[in-house]
Structure formats: structure tokens, C-alpha cells
Enzyme design. Structure first.
Site, PDB file in Angstrom:
ATOM      1  N   CYS A 129       0.806  -1.229   0.000  1.00 52.60           N
ATOM      2  CA  CYS A 129       0.000   0.000   0.000  1.00 52.60           C
ATOM      3  C   CYS A 129       0.843   1.286   0.000  1.00 52.60           C
ATOM      4  O   CYS A 129       0.549   2.228  -0.737  1.00 52.60           O
ATOM      5  CB  CYS A 129      -0.963   0.002   1.177  1.00 52.60           C
ATOM      6  SG  CYS A 129      -0.266  -0.661   2.694  1.00 52.60           S
ATOM      7  N   HIS A 242      -3.012   6.262   4.611  1.00 51.27           N
ATOM      8  CA  HIS A 242      -1.577   6.389   4.858  1.00 51.27           C
ATOM      9  C   HIS A 242      -1.110   7.749   4.334  1.00 51.27           C
ATOM     10  O   HIS A 242      -1.526   8.188   3.261  1.00 51.27           O
ATOM     11  CB  HIS A 242      -0.786   5.323   4.080  1.00 51.27           C
ATOM     12  CG  HIS A 242      -0.924   3.925   4.610  1.00 51.27           C
ATOM     13  ND1 HIS A 242      -1.686   3.590   5.705  1.00 51.27           N
ATOM     14  CD2 HIS A 242      -0.364   2.764   4.176  1.00 51.27           C
ATOM     15  CE1 HIS A 242      -1.590   2.292   5.933  1.00 51.27           C
ATOM     16  NE2 HIS A 242      -0.799   1.761   5.010  1.00 51.27           N
TER      17      HIS A 242
END
Ligand code: 25A
Ligand code: L14
Length: 337
Positions: A129, A242
């Protein structure tokens, strides 16, 4: 239009459930949908398009007749089940780290290297990710002015570590205010009111496996074997999204204005860069969205040809489920299923 039989392994997990949502939102042409997980989750019901589907225990027969199998049940399950699913005739799009650096497996971010899906031999890997959102932002700049070096620090949400880690942050926060003690189940330390410079396991070189994924996967996806990446991966008490502080060194000078012009036109990116009006990307706003958000673009004046930026994306969507479904869409577009 042709419709496809789709299986999701790890359907009950944080990423698996997001896959179901993303397939629905993007109206992926599905004929049959099979939701698979461990035997302990069999019988659970999950909804797709307003219809309840029973979760089945994973088995070789479960892949019979499947065109595309989306995997997100961890590396060891991928190692075990991907060859079986391929043998049954499915193309596997795998979210774990198990196959990513295998030279027979393409590692694909559709905005960066879509053509790589064409040489797949049954398995296509979905990158890490933190790496996905970084390469979406860096690749357009790399194409204009070669990037020599990247220094990146991540601020990673707990959802990256799965459904149990989400519960860790919830329960620890509650326990803190109730004066109680909660022992973390999924994360290596307490995360509420803390930050943890430790994601995945530590390796002999004193980097974590998560950090080395950013080094190696970036090179493979961008076809840039010489690019140098210096990563520090940190868990923060955020549920979804994130964030990354990224500093690059380019071969040729690039101004922040040039970088903004390039990124404004780049696929999958939303530029949010007006700091004097308090506009910059934040995880709370990127959560639930599929794009990569870029802002705080400025000169890094600590060395020549330096540029700094701030990059945010929903780790369960662009960092996992959305990217996997986009790969499935490429398979359809290229007539590979
Ligand atoms: O190895 P890796 O590549 O590093 O990946 C490790 C983990 O990272 C998560 C993902 O966890 C994965 O398992 N992850 C997050 N982002 C990722 C990404 N981009 C990512 N992994 C790869 N790429 P997750 O929580 O999102 O999903 C886990 C899923 O895996 C299923 N699973 C586990 N073992 C399995 C299996 N499926 C088949 N066979 C097996 N042997 C898992 O199924 C889930 O779908 P599950 O339904 O059995 O577990 C989730 C549900 O079950 C409850 N539960 C789980 N363990 C316990 C439990 N309840 C009580 N006690 C337990 N010990 C949970 O409540 C949950 O609802
Ligand atoms: O995709 O945040 O390799 O703990 C596994 C660990 C994703 C992130 C991967 C985490 C990662 C995850």
C-alpha cells in the site's frame, strides 16, 4: 458484454470487504461472486448489490469455473492457494507480499505500468500500500526529470494491519479513558496516543520488511533498477489513510510549479496544494476515496535538485482493493480473461 466469475479469498478481512464494495461501486461485470475465507468465517454473510452472500471455506473446488480470484488473506495463504486457483483456470490478483518480487509475476499499478499485466503467467501481484501511493505520485515526475533518490517517511493507518488492528486502536482508546488496560492483539506495541516505528518484521539490515518493500517494489514497478529509496515506515493512530513525507533528488532541476503542472495532469492524482488557505491532503479526507492526494510541494533547499511533497491515500482502497480491481479491469480491457 461478457460477465465474469469472481472469487475473493479473505473476503471477511479489512481489504476483502473493501474489495466487495469497490467491485460494486465500479459496476464490475460479475456473473457469479464467491466469497471465501478461513473455515472459522464460513457461514458469515456479506452483502453485495443488496444481496446477502454466504462466506464459504476456501477449498480447491471453490476455484472451479472462476475467471479472476482476488486474494487478500496474507502471504502464507497466497503461497498455498494461488497455484491451486491458477491450476483451476483462474487469474489470481494477489494482495500479499508472497509473489511480488517473483520474476515470473508482474507487479502492477495501473497508472504506472499497466502493460505489465500482459505477460502474466496466472498470478499478478498487487504492490504494498505505501509503495502504490508513492509510485503514483513519483512516476509522472520521473518520466519528466529522472529521479535519482527518494527519502520517504510514512505515517501508516492501523487498518493496513487488518481488521484486528482496527480493533486494537478502538479498544485501547476506550480503555485509556476508562482507566483500564488493553493488550494489543495485532500491533507490536500500544498504538493509542503513540507512534510505532515498526511495521512488519525487522530484517538483518535493521530495516523492516515493510521498508524494504518500498525499496524493491518501487524499482520493479517503475522499471527503474537504479533508483535509490531511503524509507522509514511508522504506524500512527489513524484508522484509514496512509500519509507520506517524500523528498526526491532529480537528475535535472525541477521547480515546484513544474511539478504541480505535471501532477495536475497525471492519472489517479488529485492536487491539493494551497497551504496558505489550509489546503493540503489529510487521511481523514482521503478515506473512502480512490485517488492519491498530493500537496505541500516545495523546494528542498538542503541539497541541489531537491523537491519535497506530502502524499496521502486510502490504504484499503488505492493501497489494496481499488488497485486490485483496476488490475481486473485491465485484464478485461486487454481481453486476457
Ligand atoms: O502476510 P501479509 O502479506 O503480510 O498479510 C497479513 C495480513 O495483512 C492484512 C490482511 O488482514 C492479511 O491477513 N492486510 C492489510 N492490507 C493488506 C494488503 N494490502 C493485507 N494483506 C495483504 N495486502 P485482514 O484482516 O484484512 O484480512 C484477513 C483475511 O484473511 C483471512 N484468513 C486468515 N486465515 C485464513 C484466511 N482465509 C483462508 N484461510 C485461512 N487459513 C481472514 O479470514 C480474513 O478474511 P477470517 O474471516 O478467518 O478472519 C477474519 C475474521 O475472523 C475473526 N477472527 C480472526 N481471528 C480470530 C477471530 N476471532 C476470534 N479469534 C481469532 N483468533 C475476526 O473478527 C474477523 O472478522
Ligand atoms: O501489503 O500495514 O505487504 O501492517 C502488509 C502489512 C500492507 C501493510 C503489505 C501493515 C503490507 C501491512
Amino acid at each position: 458484454m461478457k460477465h465474469y466469475n469472481i472469487a475473493i479469498l479473505g473476503a471477511t478481512g479489512a481489504v476483502g470487504q473493501t474489495m466487495i464494495k469497490v467491485l460494486e461501486e465500479r459496476e464490475f461485470p460479475i456473473d457469479e461472486l464467491r466469497l471465501l475465507a478461513s473455515p472459522r468465517s464460513a457461514g458469515k454473510e456479506l452483502e453485495y448489490m443488496g444481496v446477502k452472500y454466504k462466506v464459504e471455506p476456501v477449498s480447491p473446488e471453490a476455484f472451479e469455473g472462476i475467471d479472476i480470484a482476488l486474494f487478500s488473506a496474507g502471504g502464507s495463504r497466497s503461497k498455498e492457494w494461488a497455484p491451486i486457483a491458477v491450476e483451476k483456470g483462474a487469474v489470481v490478483i494477489d494482495n500479499s507480499s508472497a509473489w511480488r518480487m517473483d520474476e515470473n509475476v508482474p507487479l502492477v499499478v495501473p497508472e504506472v505500468n499497466p502493460e505489465d499485466v500482459k505477460w502474466h503467467k496466472g498470478i499478478i501481484a498487487n504492490p504494498n500500500c505505501s509503495t502504490i501511493q508513492m509510485v503514483v505520485a513519483l512516476n509522472p515526475i520521473h518520466k519528466a526529470k529522472k529521479i535519482k533518490r527518494v527519502i520517504v517517511s510514512t505515517y501508516q493507518a492501523v487498518s493496513g494491519a487488518g481488521a484486528k488492528a482496527i480493533r486494537d486502536l478502538e479498544e485501547e482508546t476506550k480503555a485509556y479513558f476508562e482507566g483500564k488496560y488493553y493488550y494489543p492483539e495485532a500491533l507490536p506495541q500500544h498504538i493509542a496516543f503513540n507512534v510505532i516505528p515498526h511495521i512488519d518484521v525487522f530484517l538483518d539490515n535493521n530495516y523492516t520488511k515493510e521498508e524494504m518493500k518500498m525499496v524493491n517494489e518501487t524499482r520493479k514497478i517503475m522499471h527503474a533498477p537504479d533508483i535509490k529509496v531511503s524509507p522509514t515506515c511508522v504506524r500512527v493512530p489513524v484508522f484509514y489513510g496512509h500519509s507520506e513525507s517524500i523528498v526526491i533528488e532529480t537528475e535535472e532541476p525541477i521547480t515546484p510549479e513544474e511539478a504541480r503542472e505535471i501532477l495536475k495532469e497525471a492519472p489517479g492524482i488529485i492536487l491539493e496544494d494551497d497551504p496558505h488557505n489550509n489546503l493540503y491532503p489529510m487521511p481523514i479526507e482521503a478515506a473512502g476515496k480512490d485517488e492519491v492526494f498530493v500537496g505541500r510541494i516545495r523546494e528542498d533547499f538542503s541539497f541541489d535538485n531537491g523537491l519535497a511533497m506530502w502524499v496521502v491515500a486510502d490504504n484499503l482502497r488505492k493501497g489494496a482493493a481499488t488497485n486490485a480491481v483496476q488490475i481486473a479491469e485491465l485484464l478485461v480491457e486487454y481481453g486476457l480473461v
